[in-house]
Write a protein that holds these residues in place. Structure first.
Motif, PDB file in Angstrom:
ATOM      1  N   TYR A 135      40.116  28.290  38.161  1.00  0.00           N
ATOM      2  CA  TYR A 135      40.130  29.577  38.856  1.00  0.00           C
ATOM      3  C   TYR A 135      38.744  30.219  38.847  1.00  0.00           C
ATOM      4  O   TYR A 135      38.380  30.934  39.791  1.00  0.00           O
ATOM      5  CB  TYR A 135      41.155  30.519  38.225  1.00  0.00           C
ATOM      6  CG  TYR A 135      42.589  30.194  38.573  1.00  0.00           C
ATOM      7  CD1 TYR A 135      42.974  29.946  39.893  1.00  0.00           C
ATOM      8  CD2 TYR A 135      43.574  30.148  37.583  1.00  0.00           C
ATOM      9  CE1 TYR A 135      44.293  29.658  40.215  1.00  0.00           C
ATOM     10  CE2 TYR A 135      44.901  29.860  37.898  1.00  0.00           C
ATOM     11  CZ  TYR A 135      45.254  29.616  39.209  1.00  0.00           C
ATOM     12  OH  TYR A 135      46.553  29.342  39.532  1.00  0.00           O
ATOM     13  N   ASN A 136      37.959  29.993  37.801  1.00  0.00           N
ATOM     14  CA  ASN A 136      36.580  30.486  37.793  1.00  0.00           C
ATOM     15  C   ASN A 136      35.802  29.878  38.952  1.00  0.00           C
ATOM     16  O   ASN A 136      35.039  30.570  39.641  1.00  0.00           O
ATOM     17  CB  ASN A 136      35.890  30.142  36.470  1.00  0.00           C
ATOM     18  CG  ASN A 136      36.307  31.047  35.329  1.00  0.00           C
ATOM     19  OD1 ASN A 136      37.042  32.011  35.521  1.00  0.00           O
ATOM     20  ND2 ASN A 136      35.834  30.747  34.136  1.00  0.00           N
ATOM     21  N   SER A 139      36.901  31.408  42.195  1.00  0.00           N
ATOM     22  CA  SER A 139      36.390  32.767  42.393  1.00  0.00           C
ATOM     23  C   SER A 139      34.939  32.776  42.865  1.00  0.00           C
ATOM     24  O   SER A 139      34.450  33.802  43.334  1.00  0.00           O
ATOM     25  CB  SER A 139      36.505  33.574  41.087  1.00  0.00           C
ATOM     26  OG  SER A 139      35.542  33.156  40.137  1.00  0.00           O
ATOM     27  N   GLN A 140      34.266  31.624  42.731  1.00  0.00           N
ATOM     28  CA  GLN A 140      32.870  31.519  43.178  1.00  0.00           C
ATOM     29  C   GLN A 140      32.752  30.724  44.474  1.00  0.00           C
ATOM     30  O   GLN A 140      31.653  30.309  44.860  1.00  0.00           O
ATOM     31  CB  GLN A 140      32.030  30.836  42.089  1.00  0.00           C
ATOM     32  CG  GLN A 140      32.024  31.585  40.761  1.00  0.00           C
ATOM     33  CD  GLN A 140      31.379  32.947  40.869  1.00  0.00           C
ATOM     34  OE1 GLN A 140      30.230  33.071  41.272  1.00  0.00           O
ATOM     35  NE2 GLN A 140      32.123  33.988  40.526  1.00  0.00           N
ATOM     36  N   TYR A 167      43.790  35.222  34.451  1.00  0.00           N
ATOM     37  CA  TYR A 167      44.468  34.867  35.691  1.00  0.00           C
ATOM     38  C   TYR A 167      45.989  34.868  35.602  1.00  0.00           C
ATOM     39  O   TYR A 167      46.661  35.303  36.529  1.00  0.00           O
ATOM     40  CB  TYR A 167      43.987  33.510  36.221  1.00  0.00           C
ATOM     41  CG  TYR A 167      42.507  33.480  36.506  1.00  0.00           C
ATOM     42  CD1 TYR A 167      41.988  34.078  37.653  1.00  0.00           C
ATOM     43  CD2 TYR A 167      41.606  32.901  35.619  1.00  0.00           C
ATOM     44  CE1 TYR A 167      40.624  34.085  37.911  1.00  0.00           C
ATOM     45  CE2 TYR A 167      40.238  32.900  35.867  1.00  0.00           C
ATOM     46  CZ  TYR A 167      39.760  33.491  37.012  1.00  0.00           C
ATOM     47  OH  TYR A 167      38.410  33.507  37.277  1.00  0.00           O
ATOM     48  N   TRP A 211      36.431  38.476  50.057  1.00  0.00           N
ATOM     49  CA  TRP A 211      37.061  39.358  49.071  1.00  0.00           C
ATOM     50  C   TRP A 211      35.983  40.032  48.227  1.00  0.00           C
ATOM     51  O   TRP A 211      35.239  39.380  47.499  1.00  0.00           O
ATOM     52  CB  TRP A 211      37.995  38.555  48.176  1.00  0.00           C
ATOM     53  CG  TRP A 211      38.646  39.395  47.109  1.00  0.00           C
ATOM     54  CD1 TRP A 211      38.262  39.515  45.807  1.00  0.00           C
ATOM     55  CD2 TRP A 211      39.791  40.241  47.255  1.00  0.00           C
ATOM     56  NE1 TRP A 211      39.091  40.383  45.132  1.00  0.00           N
ATOM     57  CE2 TRP A 211      40.039  40.849  45.998  1.00  0.00           C
ATOM     58  CE3 TRP A 211      40.629  40.555  48.321  1.00  0.00           C
ATOM     59  CZ2 TRP A 211      41.093  41.730  45.787  1.00  0.00           C
ATOM     60  CZ3 TRP A 211      41.676  41.437  48.109  1.00  0.00           C
ATOM     61  CH2 TRP A 211      41.900  42.005  46.856  1.00  0.00           C
ATOM     62  N   GLU A 212      35.892  41.347  48.323  1.00  0.00           N
ATOM     63  CA  GLU A 212      34.964  42.131  47.513  1.00  0.00           C
ATOM     64  C   GLU A 212      35.644  43.445  47.156  1.00  0.00           C
ATOM     65  O   GLU A 212      35.586  44.414  47.914  1.00  0.00           O
ATOM     66  CB  GLU A 212      33.657  42.385  48.267  1.00  0.00           C
ATOM     67  CG  GLU A 212      32.781  41.160  48.441  1.00  0.00           C
ATOM     68  CD  GLU A 212      31.486  41.470  49.154  1.00  0.00           C
ATOM     69  OE1 GLU A 212      30.407  41.074  48.649  1.00  0.00           O
ATOM     70  OE2 GLU A 212      31.541  42.118  50.229  1.00  0.00           O
ATOM     71  N   PRO A 258      38.153  40.195  40.516  1.00  0.00           N
ATOM     72  CA  PRO A 258      37.293  39.080  40.930  1.00  0.00           C
ATOM     73  C   PRO A 258      37.916  38.204  42.001  1.00  0.00           C
ATOM     74  O   PRO A 258      37.203  37.550  42.751  1.00  0.00           O
ATOM     75  CB  PRO A 258      37.071  38.303  39.627  1.00  0.00           C
ATOM     76  CG  PRO A 258      38.219  38.690  38.743  1.00  0.00           C
ATOM     77  CD  PRO A 258      38.545  40.114  39.098  1.00  0.00           C
ATOM     78  N   ILE A 259      39.251  38.142  42.059  1.00  0.00           N
ATOM     79  CA  ILE A 259      39.920  37.421  43.137  1.00  0.00           C
ATOM     80  C   ILE A 259      41.080  38.270  43.638  1.00  0.00           C
ATOM     81  O   ILE A 259      41.529  39.202  42.977  1.00  0.00           O
ATOM     82  CB  ILE A 259      40.448  36.036  42.696  1.00  0.00           C
ATOM     83  CG1 ILE A 259      41.568  36.192  41.658  1.00  0.00           C
ATOM     84  CG2 ILE A 259      39.324  35.148  42.185  1.00  0.00           C
ATOM     85  CD1 ILE A 259      42.304  34.896  41.365  1.00  0.00           C
ATOM     86  N   ASP A 260      41.577  37.907  44.813  1.00  0.00           N
ATOM     87  CA  ASP A 260      42.779  38.535  45.339  1.00  0.00           C
ATOM     88  C   ASP A 260      43.974  37.953  44.595  1.00  0.00           C
ATOM     89  O   ASP A 260      44.223  36.748  44.676  1.00  0.00           O
ATOM     90  CB  ASP A 260      42.893  38.243  46.839  1.00  0.00           C
ATOM     91  CG  ASP A 260      44.092  38.917  47.484  1.00  0.00           C
ATOM     92  OD1 ASP A 260      44.932  39.472  46.750  1.00  0.00           O
ATOM     93  OD2 ASP A 260      44.198  38.865  48.723  1.00  0.00           O
ATOM     94  N   ASP A 278      46.182  35.351  46.223  1.00  0.00           N
ATOM     95  CA  ASP A 278      45.741  33.966  46.428  1.00  0.00           C
ATOM     96  C   ASP A 278      46.301  33.007  45.396  1.00  0.00           C
ATOM     97  O   ASP A 278      46.316  31.795  45.615  1.00  0.00           O
ATOM     98  CB  ASP A 278      44.212  33.889  46.434  1.00  0.00           C
ATOM     99  CG  ASP A 278      43.608  34.430  47.724  1.00  0.00           C
ATOM    100  OD1 ASP A 278      44.330  34.463  48.739  1.00  0.00           O
ATOM    101  OD2 ASP A 278      42.433  34.821  47.710  1.00  0.00           O
TER     102      ASP A 278
END
Length: 583
Positions: free
Chosen positions: A285-286, A289-290, A322, A354-355, A360-362, A365
């Motif tokens: 997931y890291n 997220s990038q 997460y 996504w910001e 850090p993530i939606d 998702d």
């Protein structure tokens, strides 16, 4: 006082030639799940064969192509488990199972018996190489430790020669992080030579931080050193197997990938001996997220969590990255406000990136879309309450109204703790939308007269209830709202002015309604109040909002009592609005 003098700093490996610091992770490694071996042996109640089969099927569904299934020579249940997978033809052709075995003849013979029927497998041998273990456990020299590794390699080579499928060797210098680096390279290269590593005879060299002994940068230096000092490097898959004794497993793995690692062994949610193995899900997931494809199907973390908790009898902590119940939840008022504004900005800008502050993530998702991102307690503010009303119920409260309504919710939360979204919604309905006492709008009939200069005068005839009695009044203005205000002011002998009016659609399709927000001023006293109206007709919606505001401003005690009664009915005897003062 802690007796820290009992301990000494583990010497850091000095490697000034390092180059990993300026690199970035741009692609996913080869993933190998060791949940069914390393993770399973760390459980208080190890999985049954059927539980392991269900877990294996989940790992396959998630996209793992290499799965360590156990130590078949050491345990009958692990032997039986692998035989079940083989005999029931449950291993897809593109998935390779991995088995762990010590460098001993009788164990290797039984292991290869268990592998019968497979087209391919990874045989993972290991022996401990650290200074401490050589000294206090094995009482052997460096040469004798190398002999153990070479004996195991030759035995695997022997049994592989008679095996009809393809066998790949994996070798781990266990307790690698406590081993001298030149010696670690020496023993690994000896194994590579003995196996005759090359095209079609690739070897996995697995470098475990069996016990985390230093900071992640030191592990990265060790990995880069080994990557540059292994023979046949183009035919070696450099693997890492980090543990989490210092709580740095994820960081150590990410830096190891920068330092040249090709493969990662780990477990879902980090289950494993002591503090656990590295958490593959967090790593994946890291990367996600990038903007890096993790090469695993992780769109529904809730279903992964459900199978994991049921099969392992372990519980995911609420702050687990997460997957934890609270990791996408904001209680702080400033955080909630920032999230609310970030989501609004994305919608307004129609951004595909996504910001959003603090997220850090939606969450949607990874399957967390139905869980509240913002939860309301005494630390929350107007932004959090506004976010709940918008995200869960579609009401986009005007800024001034956000503070007014949040004050009610904060008063409740200070007394009762966290307030659920449904409670917030019920209070909003009672306090604003359903505020129909003592004056209750029933009907309006309007007539427009053209003035000759492209303007119109509206005449409104309004029917309403006043303390239960049916009454009417007439008003004239430049539109329906203005006409009703003038008539209502005359009828009730009040002096009012609309400071702000906003409306938007609520719902979609044939069920769409209009919601109107009226910010009303009492000209005589300077007092202001909000009202909310809801109707499938925009005019009725705005007039209802006006009556709501008048009730809340001029008849607060009666409006309060009626609202309290509605909340009591909805909440089966709970009285959250007992906390509210007059509105």
């Amino acid at each position: 006082m802690l007796n820290y003098k009992r301990y000494r700093r583990f010497p850091a490996f000095r490697y000034p030639e390092r180059t990993w610091m300026d690199k970035e992770i741009t692609e996913a490694p080869i993933w190998c799940s060791v949940d069914l071996r390393d993770g399973n042996q760390a459980l208080v109640d190890p999985m049954s064969v059927e539980e392991k089969i269900e877990f294996f099927q989940m790992l396959v569904k998630l996209g793992f192509k290499e799965i360590e299934v156990g130590f078949p020579a050491a345990s009958q249940i692990e032997y039986d488990f692998l035989r079940q997978l083989i005999e029931r033809k449950m291993i897809p052709d593109d998935v390779t199972v991995q088995v762990l075995v010590q460098c001993r003849a009788e164990q290797l013979e039984r292991t290869f018996d268990c592998l019968a029927g497979l087209k391919q497998a990874i045989v993972h041998i290991y022996n401990s190489t650290s200074v401490l273990q050589r000294d206090v456990v094995f009482h052997k020299s460096k040469e004798e430790i190398i002999d153990i590794a070479l004996t195991g390699t030759q035995l695997v080579k022997k049994y592989a020669a008679g095996f009809p499928g393809h066998i790949r060797l994996e070798y781990s210098p266990e307790s690698f992080t406590g081993t001298e680096m030149d010696y670690a390279a020496e023993i690994c290269n000896a194994v590579l030579d003995a196996w005759e590593c090359g095209e079609g005879r690739e070897v996995i060299i697995n470098l475990p931080s069996t016990v985390e002994m230093n900071t992640p940068n030191v592990y990265a230096d060790q990995i880069e050193y080994m990557s540059k000092h292994l023979k046949y490097r183009e035919h070696v898959i450099l693997s890492v197997h980090p543990h989490n004794d210092r709580g740095e497993g994820v960081a150590s793995t990410e830096l190891a990938l920068l330092a040249g690692a090709d493969r990662v062994e780990g477990t879902l949610f980090g289950n494993g001996e002591r503090t656990g193995n590295v958490d593959i899900l967090t790593l994946a997931y890291n990367m996600f997220s990038q903007g890096v494809d993790p090469k695993l199907a992780l769109e529904d973390v809730n279903s992964i969590k459900e199978v994991y908790e049921r099969c392992t009898k372990m519980t995911i902590p609420p702050r687990q990255p997460y997957a934890g119940a609270l990791v996408f939840t904001a209680f702080s008022g400033s955080h909630q406000d920032a999230i609310n504004k970030g989501v609004q900005a994305m919608h307004e800008r129609q951004s595909t990136i996504w910001e959003v502050p603090y997220l850090p993530i939606d969450p949607a998702d990874i399957g967390r879309k139905y869980e509240p991102i913002v939860r309301i307690n005494s630390q929350s503010g107007k932004g959090g309450v506004a976010f709940v009303m918008d995200a869960q119920f579609g009401y986009k409260l005007p800024k001034g109204m956000q503070r007014e309504f949040a004050d009610y919710i904060q008063a409740l939360s200070e007394q009762e703790g966290e307030v659920s979204p449904q409670e917030i919604y019920d209070i909003f309905q009672a306090e604003y939308v359903e505020t129909k006492e003592p004056i209750h709008f029933k009907n309006i009939r309007t007539t427009d007269t053209e003035n000759g200069d492209d303007t119109y005068t509206t005449m409104a005839h309004v029917t309403y209830l006043n303390h239960g009695s049916m009454k009417t009044f007439d008003g004239v203005g430049n539109g329906p709202i203005d006409a009703v205000i003038s008539g209502l002011a005359e009828e009730l002998k009040i002096n009012i002015k609309v400071l702000d009016y906003q409306e938007h659609a609520l719902g979609t399709g044939s069920n769409v309604k209009a919601v109107s927000y009226i910010h009303l001023l009492d000209v005589n006293t300077g007092k202001t109040s909000y009202g909310v109206g809801l109707s499938s007709n925009i005019t009725r919606s705005s007039i209802r909002g006006l009556f709501s505001a008048v009730n809340r401003m001029f008849f607060p005690e009666e409006a309060e009592a009626a609202g309290k009664k509605r909340v009591e009915q909805k909440k089966a005897g709970q009285n959250p609005r007992d906390l509210f003062g007059n509105s």
